[in-house]
Design a protein around this motif. Sequence first.
Motif, PDB file in Angstrom:
ATOM      1  N   UNK A  22     -17.749  29.264  16.105  1.00  0.00           N
ATOM      2  CA  UNK A  22     -17.068  29.228  14.808  1.00  0.00           C
ATOM      3  C   UNK A  22     -17.721  28.119  13.980  1.00  0.00           C
ATOM      4  N   UNK A  23     -18.275  28.463  12.816  1.00  0.00           N
ATOM      5  CA  UNK A  23     -19.053  27.480  12.043  1.00  0.00           C
ATOM      6  C   UNK A  23     -18.324  26.169  11.735  1.00  0.00           C
ATOM      7  N   UNK A  24     -17.056  26.215  11.373  1.00  0.00           N
ATOM      8  CA  UNK A  24     -16.350  24.977  11.059  1.00  0.00           C
ATOM      9  C   UNK A  24     -16.211  24.090  12.287  1.00  0.00           C
ATOM     10  N   UNK A  25     -15.924  24.695  13.438  1.00  0.00           N
ATOM     11  CA  UNK A  25     -15.855  23.904  14.672  1.00  0.00           C
ATOM     12  C   UNK A  25     -17.177  23.199  14.932  1.00  0.00           C
ATOM     13  N   UNK A  26     -18.282  23.927  14.768  1.00  0.00           N
ATOM     14  CA  UNK A  26     -19.606  23.341  14.990  1.00  0.00           C
ATOM     15  C   UNK A  26     -19.893  22.224  13.985  1.00  0.00           C
ATOM     16  N   UNK A  27     -19.501  22.414  12.735  1.00  0.00           N
ATOM     17  CA  UNK A  27     -19.748  21.411  11.700  1.00  0.00           C
ATOM     18  C   UNK A  27     -19.044  20.095  12.019  1.00  0.00           C
ATOM     19  N   UNK A  28     -17.800  20.182  12.454  1.00  0.00           N
ATOM     20  CA  UNK A  28     -17.015  18.983  12.734  1.00  0.00           C
ATOM     21  C   UNK A  28     -17.315  18.435  14.132  1.00  0.00           C
ATOM     22  N   UNK A  29     -17.863  19.263  15.000  1.00  0.00           N
ATOM     23  CA  UNK A  29     -18.190  18.821  16.353  1.00  0.00           C
ATOM     24  C   UNK A  29     -17.108  19.103  17.373  1.00  0.00           C
ATOM     25  N   UNK A  30     -16.172  19.963  17.030  1.00  0.00           N
ATOM     26  CA  UNK A  30     -15.101  20.325  17.960  1.00  0.00           C
ATOM     27  C   UNK A  30     -15.698  21.102  19.121  1.00  0.00           C
ATOM     28  N   UNK A  31     -15.351  20.698  20.319  1.00  0.00           N
ATOM     29  CA  UNK A  31     -15.837  21.390  21.508  1.00  0.00           C
ATOM     30  C   UNK A  31     -14.728  21.583  22.522  1.00  0.00           C
ATOM     31  N   UNK A  32     -14.799  22.692  23.227  1.00  0.00           N
ATOM     32  CA  UNK A  32     -13.859  22.970  24.314  1.00  0.00           C
ATOM     33  C   UNK A  32     -14.515  22.473  25.597  1.00  0.00           C
ATOM     34  N   UNK A  33     -13.814  21.649  26.346  1.00  0.00           N
ATOM     35  CA  UNK A  33     -14.393  21.057  27.553  1.00  0.00           C
ATOM     36  C   UNK A  33     -14.004  21.785  28.827  1.00  0.00           C
ATOM     37  N   UNK A  34     -12.811  22.401  28.848  1.00  0.00           N
ATOM     38  CA  UNK A  34     -12.389  23.116  30.050  1.00  0.00           C
ATOM     39  C   UNK A  34     -11.319  24.133  29.666  1.00  0.00           C
ATOM     40  N   UNK A  35     -11.262  25.227  30.408  1.00  0.00           N
ATOM     41  CA  UNK A  35     -10.309  26.300  30.143  1.00  0.00           C
ATOM     42  C   UNK A  35      -9.775  26.827  31.463  1.00  0.00           C
ATOM     43  N   UNK A  36      -8.485  27.061  31.511  1.00  0.00           N
ATOM     44  CA  UNK A  36      -7.862  27.686  32.669  1.00  0.00           C
ATOM     45  C   UNK A  36      -6.835  28.697  32.214  1.00  0.00           C
ATOM     46  N   UNK A  37      -5.989  29.128  33.113  1.00  0.00           N
ATOM     47  CA  UNK A  37      -4.973  30.127  32.810  1.00  0.00           C
ATOM     48  C   UNK A  37      -3.847  29.458  32.008  1.00  0.00           C
ATOM     49  N   UNK A  38      -3.888  29.638  30.689  1.00  0.00           N
ATOM     50  CA  UNK A  38      -2.867  29.087  29.816  1.00  0.00           C
ATOM     51  C   UNK A  38      -3.021  27.622  29.460  1.00  0.00           C
ATOM     52  N   UNK A  39      -4.174  27.053  29.707  1.00  0.00           N
ATOM     53  CA  UNK A  39      -4.403  25.655  29.333  1.00  0.00           C
ATOM     54  C   UNK A  39      -5.864  25.458  28.956  1.00  0.00           C
ATOM     55  N   UNK A  40      -6.128  24.415  28.196  1.00  0.00           N
ATOM     56  CA  UNK A  40      -7.499  24.076  27.811  1.00  0.00           C
ATOM     57  C   UNK A  40      -7.547  22.622  27.357  1.00  0.00           C
ATOM     58  N   UNK A  42     -10.205  19.836  25.013  1.00  0.00           N
ATOM     59  CA  UNK A  42     -11.300  19.789  24.053  1.00  0.00           C
ATOM     60  C   UNK A  42     -11.512  18.387  23.537  1.00  0.00           C
ATOM     61  N   UNK A  43     -12.547  18.260  22.715  1.00  0.00           N
ATOM     62  CA  UNK A  43     -12.877  16.948  22.167  1.00  0.00           C
ATOM     63  C   UNK A  43     -13.532  17.095  20.802  1.00  0.00           C
ATOM     64  N   UNK A  44     -13.536  15.996  20.080  1.00  0.00           N
ATOM     65  CA  UNK A  44     -14.173  15.923  18.769  1.00  0.00           C
ATOM     66  C   UNK A  44     -14.704  14.500  18.616  1.00  0.00           C
ATOM     67  N   UNK A  45     -15.998  14.345  18.320  1.00  0.00           N
ATOM     68  CA  UNK A  45     -16.554  13.000  18.241  1.00  0.00           C
ATOM     69  C   UNK A  45     -16.083  12.249  16.993  1.00  0.00           C
ATOM     70  N   UNK A  46     -16.120  10.940  17.088  1.00  0.00           N
ATOM     71  CA  UNK A  46     -15.815  10.082  15.942  1.00  0.00           C
ATOM     72  C   UNK A  46     -17.032  10.106  15.027  1.00  0.00           C
ATOM     73  N   UNK A  47     -16.905  10.807  13.914  1.00  0.00           N
ATOM     74  CA  UNK A  47     -18.008  10.956  12.961  1.00  0.00           C
ATOM     75  C   UNK A  47     -17.562  10.372  11.628  1.00  0.00           C
ATOM     76  N   UNK A  48     -18.258   9.365  11.104  1.00  0.00           N
ATOM     77  CA  UNK A  48     -17.841   8.729   9.855  1.00  0.00           C
ATOM     78  C   UNK A  48     -17.616   9.706   8.696  1.00  0.00           C
ATOM     79  N   UNK A  49     -18.343  10.792   8.658  1.00  0.00           N
ATOM     80  CA  UNK A  49     -18.158  11.763   7.572  1.00  0.00           C
ATOM     81  C   UNK A  49     -16.772  12.409   7.615  1.00  0.00           C
ATOM     82  N   UNK A  50     -16.076  12.319   8.740  1.00  0.00           N
ATOM     83  CA  UNK A  50     -14.759  12.929   8.868  1.00  0.00           C
ATOM     84  C   UNK A  50     -13.646  11.886   8.969  1.00  0.00           C
ATOM     85  N   UNK A  51     -13.925  10.689   8.429  1.00  0.00           N
ATOM     86  CA  UNK A  51     -12.888   9.659   8.333  1.00  0.00           C
ATOM     87  C   UNK A  51     -12.097   9.871   7.050  1.00  0.00           C
ATOM     88  N   UNK A  52     -10.914   9.310   7.008  1.00  0.00           N
ATOM     89  CA  UNK A  52     -10.091   9.373   5.804  1.00  0.00           C
ATOM     90  C   UNK A  52     -10.201   8.056   5.026  1.00  0.00           C
TER      91      UNK A  52
END
Length: 162
Positions: A22-40, A42-52
Amino acid sequence: MSQPTLQTSLAPQAVKAALHAIPLNATVGVGITDVGVGWATGECPDTPAFHNHLGTIHAGAQFLLAEAVSGAAFAGAFAAQLAGAVPLIERLDTQYVGRAQGSLSARAEARAADLPAALQAYGAEGKARLVIEVSVRDGENREGMQVVAHWYLRSRATIRGG
C-alpha cells in the motif's frame, strides 16, 4: 503461552507483503513485523518528516500504523477465506492517550472468544464482522494511542449475488 501462527495457505509473508504494498504505508514506513491467527504486530520509524508541531510523532502516522496492524490481525483471523472475499474497515475508534516520541510499535488482537462466531457467520452467510483492539506504543514503550477497529468481510459471491 504462545499464540498460534497462520496454518493456512495465506502465510504471514503474504499478509506483510500486501500491507507493505500500500503506497501510503510505504511512504510513512509502516511495516508489519509478525502475523498470527487474529493478531499482528507492526512498527513505524521515527521520521522527522512525520513529526507534528510539538516535535512528536504525528497522530496521522500513529493512525496509519494502527489501521495497518489491525488489518493484518483481521487477515490472520480470516486467512483461509481471503482469496474469495473482500475485507473492509468500517470504523476506527481512536483515543490518543499520550504523546509519542521515537519509533512506534503496535500490537493488534481480536478477542479470542469472538473468533469462532465470526468464522461461523462467514461460513453460514458469507459475511462476518470482527473487532480488533490495538495499542500503539512509542520508543520508550509508553502507550500513545488506543484503537478499536471494526472490520467487515464479505465473500465475493455475495457481492455478485447482490
